[in-house]
Design a protein around this motif. Structure first.
Motif, PDB file in Angstrom:
ATOM      1  N   THR A 152       1.185  11.664  -5.744  1.00 44.04           N
ATOM      2  CA  THR A 152       0.494  10.962  -4.759  1.00 44.04           C
ATOM      3  C   THR A 152       1.150   9.542  -4.568  1.00 44.04           C
ATOM      4  N   SER A 153       2.289   9.139  -5.274  1.00 44.29           N
ATOM      5  CA  SER A 153       2.766   8.001  -5.427  1.00 44.29           C
ATOM      6  C   SER A 153       3.355   7.243  -4.049  1.00 44.29           C
ATOM      7  N   GLY A 154       3.846   8.241  -3.426  1.00 48.85           N
ATOM      8  CA  GLY A 154       4.581   7.872  -2.060  1.00 48.85           C
ATOM      9  C   GLY A 154       3.475   7.565  -1.143  1.00 48.85           C
ATOM     10  N   ALA A 155       2.235   8.193  -0.981  1.00 48.17           N
ATOM     11  CA  ALA A 155       1.174   7.794  -0.015  1.00 48.17           C
ATOM     12  C   ALA A 155       0.563   6.446  -0.785  1.00 48.17           C
ATOM     13  N   THR A 156       0.252   6.647  -1.948  1.00 47.28           N
ATOM     14  CA  THR A 156      -0.622   5.344  -2.741  1.00 47.28           C
ATOM     15  C   THR A 156       0.486   4.028  -2.541  1.00 47.28           C
ATOM     16  N   ALA A 157       1.582   4.254  -2.900  1.00 50.72           N
ATOM     17  CA  ALA A 157       2.567   3.014  -2.631  1.00 50.72           C
ATOM     18  C   ALA A 157       2.476   2.526  -1.319  1.00 50.72           C
ATOM     19  N   TRP A 158       2.489   3.526  -0.260  1.00 48.99           N
ATOM     20  CA  TRP A 158       2.432   3.123   1.223  1.00 48.99           C
ATOM     21  C   TRP A 158       1.128   2.330   1.610  1.00 48.99           C
ATOM     22  N   LEU A 159       0.077   2.576   0.907  1.00 51.28           N
ATOM     23  CA  LEU A 159      -1.310   2.085   1.044  1.00 51.28           C
ATOM     24  C   LEU A 159      -1.303   0.759   0.273  1.00 51.28           C
ATOM     25  N   ALA A 160      -0.865   0.719  -0.830  1.00 53.28           N
ATOM     26  CA  ALA A 160      -0.966  -0.476  -1.711  1.00 53.28           C
ATOM     27  C   ALA A 160       0.147  -1.665  -0.927  1.00 53.28           C
ATOM     28  N   ASP A 161       1.195  -1.185  -0.352  1.00 49.36           N
ATOM     29  CA  ASP A 161       2.060  -2.220   0.391  1.00 49.36           C
ATOM     30  C   ASP A 161       1.485  -2.697   1.882  1.00 49.36           C
ATOM     31  N   ASN A 162       0.832  -1.804   2.330  1.00 50.99           N
ATOM     32  CA  ASN A 162       0.393  -2.123   3.761  1.00 50.99           C
ATOM     33  C   ASN A 162      -1.129  -2.635   3.772  1.00 50.99           C
ATOM     34  N   VAL A 163      -1.941  -2.363   2.742  1.00 46.00           N
ATOM     35  CA  VAL A 163      -3.152  -2.661   3.054  1.00 46.00           C
ATOM     36  C   VAL A 163      -3.521  -3.532   1.623  1.00 46.00           C
ATOM     37  N   GLN A 164      -3.627  -2.933   0.487  1.00 43.32           N
ATOM     38  CA  GLN A 164      -3.980  -3.218  -0.690  1.00 43.32           C
ATOM     39  C   GLN A 164      -3.743  -4.499  -1.110  1.00 43.32           C
ATOM     40  N   THR A 165      -2.383  -4.825  -1.121  1.00 41.27           N
ATOM     41  CA  THR A 165      -1.861  -5.935  -2.006  1.00 41.27           C
ATOM     42  C   THR A 165      -2.382  -7.224  -1.245  1.00 41.27           C
ATOM     43  N   HIS A 166      -2.827  -7.266   0.291  1.00 39.72           N
ATOM     44  CA  HIS A 166      -3.097  -8.319   0.915  1.00 39.72           C
ATOM     45  C   HIS A 166      -4.561  -8.895   0.245  1.00 39.72           C
ATOM     46  N   GLY A 167      -5.248  -7.857  -0.353  1.00 40.65           N
ATOM     47  CA  GLY A 167      -6.424  -8.573  -0.451  1.00 40.65           C
ATOM     48  C   GLY A 167      -7.371  -9.093   0.771  1.00 40.65           C
ATOM     49  N   GLY A 168      -7.885 -10.200   0.762  1.00 40.22           N
ATOM     50  CA  GLY A 168      -8.628 -10.899   1.772  1.00 40.22           C
ATOM     51  C   GLY A 168      -7.688 -11.827   2.728  1.00 40.22           C
ATOM     52  N   LEU A 169      -6.306 -11.602   2.487  1.00 33.68           N
ATOM     53  CA  LEU A 169      -5.554 -12.556   3.204  1.00 33.68           C
ATOM     54  C   LEU A 169      -5.952 -12.428   4.735  1.00 33.68           C
ATOM     55  N   PHE A 170      -6.244 -11.134   5.299  1.00 34.88           N
ATOM     56  CA  PHE A 170      -5.983 -11.097   6.887  1.00 34.88           C
ATOM     57  C   PHE A 170      -7.604 -10.630   7.002  1.00 34.88           C
ATOM     58  N   GLU A 171      -8.306 -10.779   8.279  1.00 38.31           N
ATOM     59  CA  GLU A 171      -9.378 -10.313   8.619  1.00 38.31           C
ATOM     60  C   GLU A 171      -9.392  -8.787   8.639  1.00 38.31           C
ATOM     61  N   PRO A 172     -10.700  -8.104   8.559  1.00 39.01           N
ATOM     62  CA  PRO A 172     -10.487  -6.741   8.346  1.00 39.01           C
ATOM     63  C   PRO A 172      -9.938  -5.877   9.487  1.00 39.01           C
ATOM     64  N   ARG A 173     -10.190  -6.195  10.521  1.00 40.49           N
ATOM     65  CA  ARG A 173      -9.699  -5.234  11.770  1.00 40.49           C
ATOM     66  C   ARG A 173      -8.055  -5.708  11.808  1.00 40.49           C
ATOM     67  N   ASP A 174      -7.735  -6.642  11.425  1.00 41.19           N
ATOM     68  CA  ASP A 174      -6.270  -7.202  11.385  1.00 41.19           C
ATOM     69  C   ASP A 174      -5.441  -6.553  10.250  1.00 41.19           C
ATOM     70  N   VAL A 175      -6.127  -6.067   9.180  1.00 42.93           N
ATOM     71  CA  VAL A 175      -5.398  -5.462   8.187  1.00 42.93           C
ATOM     72  C   VAL A 175      -5.357  -3.941   8.722  1.00 42.93           C
ATOM     73  N   ILE A 176      -5.985  -3.403   9.290  1.00 32.43           N
ATOM     74  CA  ILE A 176      -5.880  -2.012   9.894  1.00 32.43           C
ATOM     75  C   ILE A 176      -4.720  -2.261  11.084  1.00 32.43           C
ATOM     76  N   ALA A 177      -5.163  -2.913  11.710  1.00 38.91           N
ATOM     77  CA  ALA A 177      -4.009  -3.094  13.097  1.00 38.91           C
ATOM     78  C   ALA A 177      -2.588  -3.318  12.508  1.00 38.91           C
ATOM     79  N   ARG A 178      -2.410  -4.285  11.716  1.00 37.06           N
ATOM     80  CA  ARG A 178      -1.149  -4.359  11.225  1.00 37.06           C
ATOM     81  C   ARG A 178      -0.474  -2.998  10.538  1.00 37.06           C
TER      82      ARG A 178
END
Length: 492
Positions: A441-467
């Protein structure tokens, strides 16, 4: 940054550390605490909440914020200040007495709920729930001012979202899900899983699954609880699961679900540790991680092919002849009462029911005395059969007992977000299925980590998904995914 900003952040880090201790007490209450300790734990939680409330409303916070906001120049500092300002203004509206009383009462009510659930006795639980609802309505009124009580409550879980937003989204989901379920119920269903599955072997395999999905056991642990949950952030993120000797899927998929939550917390940039950015930005985004781990990845044809071999190694021949049959069994649409055990197709219908009921409780249109009957009537209307007992109905979830009003809709919002992320993930990783078929699963989980998880609360919720998606969130990808999946499994 300025000296005022440094002072503010030092103060906030201490507050976040104390909040983490409060969270650890809650984890202990669910997993280790002797049942008879509930009244004392209620007093402990109230005392700690009093300290936290005082810190979060400390007058110096306002001064530090004003001075810091004038000079903030980088995105991280501005995001930190945005979260701190929102929390400061929100917490300052709630009297300290009320915050401590909510903490005390909900801690005690959690134990009352557990006993009532075990005894199928809603009447014993109802007076405690009435007290919780009254306190949360008082808190909501303090927060809402002239606005809507329920909208005010939602901000604790999904900042920027309103009941009207959710109503529109859920209104688009309900008819499509209902029609697809009707077609599925007319088709021939895959085989059920039957037999007895050793619970010790389940826990061995569930820990293997947790690691397979990237859960770092040096900063976490897996325990058992009545209601599976994830707790903590940063360097200490714990999960729980549950076992049933006749239903190992409950254990395995509860674990994968909670690992999604836990990995989100573990993968947030360490530079944000013990700050407002150092945790998931909202429950909807949090749920998107747990649901995409559990469903789009964990229940995929590719991954269940790998899991089939693991289960045969753990339990021997368990009556399912091959990987394709097992894929159907894992994703079988079945009648059932329990939200956490519901299949992907029907899960959101459970959530939409709770969304409507809790809005009625908050508005006063539904009394606690009438809640059980309202639940049973609505369940029969939505699912076509009656609830057999309170533990399978109104008593099944802990959320209302602990005052989490406004939390339930984030489960379906998370499913919508997961649909958006899955669409983008598939585009980014065209060989995803070949990886999942190896249990990788590392390919998928790394993509999610890079695109969603690492940011924590940096962006607003909808913006996280939109980005991450490259477009605004929409229910369309989730509906397309569900239609394709269940049309294939059921030969529609």
């Amino acid at each position: 940054m300025t000296a005022e900003y440094d002072a503010l952040m030092d103060f906030v880090r201490e507050t976040e550390a104390l909040a983490a201790i409060s969270g650890r007490l809650e984890w202990d209450q669910e997993t280790m605490m002797p049942r008879g300790a509930a009244p004392q734990r209620g007093a402990e939680m109230a005392a700690l909440e009093g300290v936290l409330h005082a810190r979060r409303t400390d007058p110096r916070m306002g001064d530090w914020l004003s001075a810091s906001e004038e000079s903030a120049t980088d995105d991280v500092a501005r995001a930190q200040l945005r979260h701190i300002r929102r929390s400061f203004e929100r917490t300052s509206k709630v009297p300290a007495r009320l915050a401590a009383e909510i903490a005390r009462v909900t801690s005690e009510t959690q134990g009352i709920w557990a006993d009532a659930r075990a005894g199928d006795d809603f009447e014993t639980f109802a007076p405690a729930l009435e007290k919780v609802i009254a306190l949360k309505r008082e808190e909501g009124a303090a927060l809402a001012g002239d606005g809507d009580l329920y909208d005010a409550m939602l901000q604790d879980y999904e900042p920027g979202t309103t009941a009207a937003d959710l109503e529109a989204m859920f209104g688009a989901l309900r008819p499509e899900l209902t029609d697809l379920r009707a077609a599925v119920r007319e088709a021939r269903a895959p085989a059920r899983l039957t037999g007895i599955f050793d619970e010790t072997a389940q826990m061995r395999l569930t820990r293997k699954l947790a690691k397979a999905f990237g859960y770092d056991m040096t900063h976490g642990r897996v325990d058992k609880a009545v209601h599976p949950f994830s707790s903590g952030s940063g360097l200490d993120v714990r999960i729980t699961t549950r076992t049933s000797e006749t239903d190992p899927f409950n254990c395995f998929y509860s674990t994968i679900h909670e690992v999604g939550h836990a990995c989100y917390e573990q993968n947030i940039s360490r530079g944000y540790l013990l700050t407002p950015l150092g945790q998931g930005v909202s429950m909807g985004v949090h749920e998107s991680q747990s649901r995409i781990y559990e469903n789009q990845l964990g229940r995929s044809r590719a991954f269940t092919g790998w899991l089939y071999g693991e289960m045969r190694d753990a339990f021997g021949d368990f009556g399912i002849p091959d990987e394709e049959s097992f894929y159907g069994t894992v994703n079988r649409v079945s009648d059932g009462y329990i939200r956490t055990e519901a299949d992907e197709l029907q899960y959101n219908l459970h959530v939409l029911m709770r969304f409507d009921l809790e809005r009625a409780l908050v508005s006063g249109d539904l009394s606690v005395a009438d809640l059980e009957a309202a639940w049973n009537d609505r369940f029969e209307a939505d699912f076509g059969y009656r609830v057999d007992r309170p533990a399978n109905g109104v008593l099944q979830d802990v959320h209302w007992a602990v005052g989490l009003l406004g939390y339930f809709p984030t489960y379906s919002l998370g499913n919508v977000y997961a649909g958006c992320l899955h669409e983008a993930l598939r585009a980014a990783l065209p060989d995803l299925d070949s990886q999942l078929a190896r249990g990788e699963t590392s390919g998928a989980t790394a993509w999610l980590a890079d695109n969603v998880q690492t940011h924590g609360g940096l962006f607003e919720p909808r913006d996280v998904i939109a980005r991450a998606r490259g477009a605004e969130p929409s229910e369309a990808p989730l509906l397309a995914y569900l239609k394709e999946k269940f049309t294939g499994i059921y030969g529609l």
